[in-house]
Design a protein around this motif. Structure first.
Motif, PDB file in Angstrom:
ATOM      1  N   ARG A   1       0.830  -1.195   0.000  1.00 43.13           N
ATOM      2  CA  ARG A   1       0.000   0.000   0.000  1.00 43.13           C
ATOM      3  C   ARG A   1       0.868   1.250   0.000  1.00 43.13           C
ATOM      4  O   ARG A   1       2.063   1.198   0.288  1.00 43.13           O
TER       5      ARG A   1
ATOM      6  N   SER B   1      -0.937  -1.655   8.620  1.00 38.86           N
ATOM      7  CA  SER B   1      -2.313  -1.503   9.084  1.00 38.86           C
ATOM      8  C   SER B   1      -2.884  -0.164   8.620  1.00 38.86           C
ATOM      9  O   SER B   1      -2.149   0.754   8.243  1.00 38.86           O
ATOM     10  N   LYS B   2      -4.195  -0.056   8.655  1.00 39.37           N
ATOM     11  CA  LYS B   2      -4.860   1.196   8.268  1.00 39.37           C
ATOM     12  C   LYS B   2      -4.440   2.336   9.185  1.00 39.37           C
ATOM     13  O   LYS B   2      -4.190   3.469   8.741  1.00 39.37           O
ATOM     14  N   LYS B   3      -4.337   2.043  10.468  1.00 38.09           N
ATOM     15  CA  LYS B   3      -3.931   3.059  11.444  1.00 38.09           C
ATOM     16  C   LYS B   3      -2.506   3.546  11.172  1.00 38.09           C
ATOM     17  O   LYS B   3      -2.226   4.754  11.231  1.00 38.09           O
TER      18      LYS B   3
ATOM     19  N   GLN C   1      -0.897   3.451   8.297  1.00 43.23           N
ATOM     20  CA  GLN C   1      -0.877   4.228   7.059  1.00 43.23           C
ATOM     21  C   GLN C   1      -1.335   5.663   7.313  1.00 43.23           C
ATOM     22  O   GLN C   1      -0.720   6.620   6.822  1.00 43.23           O
ATOM     23  N   ALA C   2      -2.391   5.822   8.103  1.00 44.53           N
ATOM     24  CA  ALA C   2      -2.889   7.168   8.426  1.00 44.53           C
ATOM     25  C   ALA C   2      -1.821   7.981   9.158  1.00 44.53           C
ATOM     26  O   ALA C   2      -1.621   9.172   8.877  1.00 44.53           O
TER      27      ALA C   2
ATOM     28  N   GLN D   1      -6.989   5.924   2.261  1.00 49.05           N
ATOM     29  CA  GLN D   1      -7.710   5.547   3.478  1.00 49.05           C
ATOM     30  C   GLN D   1      -9.196   5.302   3.189  1.00 49.05           C
ATOM     31  O   GLN D   1      -9.782   4.329   3.656  1.00 49.05           O
TER      32      GLN D   1
ATOM     33  N   TRP E   1      -9.644   1.946   1.510  1.00 49.74           N
ATOM     34  CA  TRP E   1      -8.885   0.877   2.173  1.00 49.74           C
ATOM     35  C   TRP E   1      -9.486  -0.506   1.907  1.00 49.74           C
ATOM     36  O   TRP E   1      -8.785  -1.446   1.518  1.00 49.74           O
ATOM     37  N   ASP E   2     -10.782  -0.665   2.102  1.00 51.87           N
ATOM     38  CA  ASP E   2     -11.419  -1.977   1.958  1.00 51.87           C
ATOM     39  C   ASP E   2     -11.400  -2.463   0.512  1.00 51.87           C
ATOM     40  O   ASP E   2     -11.303  -3.674   0.258  1.00 51.87           O
TER      41      ASP E   2
ATOM     42  N   THR F   1      -8.037  -3.806  -0.132  1.00 47.28           N
ATOM     43  CA  THR F   1      -7.923  -5.116   0.509  1.00 47.28           C
ATOM     44  C   THR F   1      -8.528  -6.207  -0.360  1.00 47.28           C
ATOM     45  O   THR F   1      -7.956  -7.296  -0.522  1.00 47.28           O
TER      46      THR F   1
END
Length: 264
Positions: free
Chosen positions: A73, A179-181, A183-184, A208, A211-212, A215
């Motif tokens: 990502r 993880s998404k967190k 990346q943010a 963000q 994100w899904d 995935t």
């Protein structure tokens, strides 16, 4: 109650060096555990970089052609891992390829052609910071290719990689996973750092939010590789950059049967 961090005598000796003291003082608040971890990382990195030089010397002598692709990502640390891998190697016998969006002429060509144009000559290692797998994830997520173009890619990619390896090129595929967190957090750091702001793109801005969807396409990419029963991905957890860099270099060294006793 958290277990208190305890220093061994070996840890004290490591921290009581110039590198150790510098690591302690480099960031406030001072943190001995973090400093110790960083010094150990630097020591391990140096050993691995020596092995990469040995690998490169072997590749030059044997006229090997090696491709190492890094996917992941946005803000996963692909570029940083490549820099750590290559910073001590002979730049005359390696290239780092990070292609921009295709030109109008390239759009009319076979999709893989512009990547083939970057393939290594004898004795050369090429690192791809993103690769033909743009069409597996980034392009369909962001609407940069049609559904038909995506399906054609997924049907062709395993055969394409069979042709690569059958021609004698060694191919290593690494996927950096965050993880998404995380990346943010990294995006925020980029936005607030004048030296990094240029890295932020329109695609990054939407990462963000999408994100899904990313995935979903990432999972399809992995499943398609398994279906092809060829060249599996090495998935590296990359929330901690130092761990990811060590793990990616270690995987490269394990994947290529170079002469580990070669003098350099």
């Amino acid at each position: 109650m958290e277990e208190q961090f305890k220093l061994t005598q070996e840890d004290v000796d490591i921290l009581n060096t110039n590198k150790g003291i510098k690591a302690i003082l480099s960031k406030e608040p001072y943190n001995l555990e973090r400093a110790l971890r960083y010094v150990k990382y630097e020591k391990k990195l140096k050993k691995l970089q020596i092995e990469l030089i040995r690998l490169q010397s072997w590749a030059i002598e044997k006229n090997e052609r090696i491709i190492i692709i890094f996917e992941g990502r946005d803000a996963a640390g692909k570029g940083g891992a490549i820099r750590r891998a290559t910073e001590r190697m002979n730049p005359r016998h390696l290239r780092i390829v990070a292609l921009p969006k295709p030109s109008q002429d390239e759009k009319t060509q076979w999709y893989f052609q512009r990547y083939v144009n970057q393939f290594p000559k004898a004795g050369e290692i090429v690192f791809f910071d993103r690769s033909w797998y743009n069409r597996a994830v980034v392009e369909p997520v962001n609407g940069f290719c049609t559904p038909e173009e995506y399906e054609i890619f997924m049907e062709q990619v395993n055969d394409f990689e069979r042709m690569i390896t059958a021609s004698g090129i060694r191919l290593v595929k690494i996927y950096m996973s965050i993880s998404k967190k995380e990346q943010a957090k990294r995006f925020e750091d980029i936005k607030n750092n004048p030296l990094k702001q240029w890295k932020m793109t329109e695609v990054d801005e939407r990462a963000q939010e999408l994100w899904d969807v990313y995935t979903e396409y990432k999972k399809k990419m992995f499943q398609n590789t398994k279906k092809g029963t060829l060249l599996p991905w090495k998935i590296i957890r990359a929330n901690r950059k130092t761990y990811a860099r060590i793990a990616s270099i270690s995987h490269i060294l394990k994947s290529i049967p170079y002469d580990k006793n070669k003098k350099i």
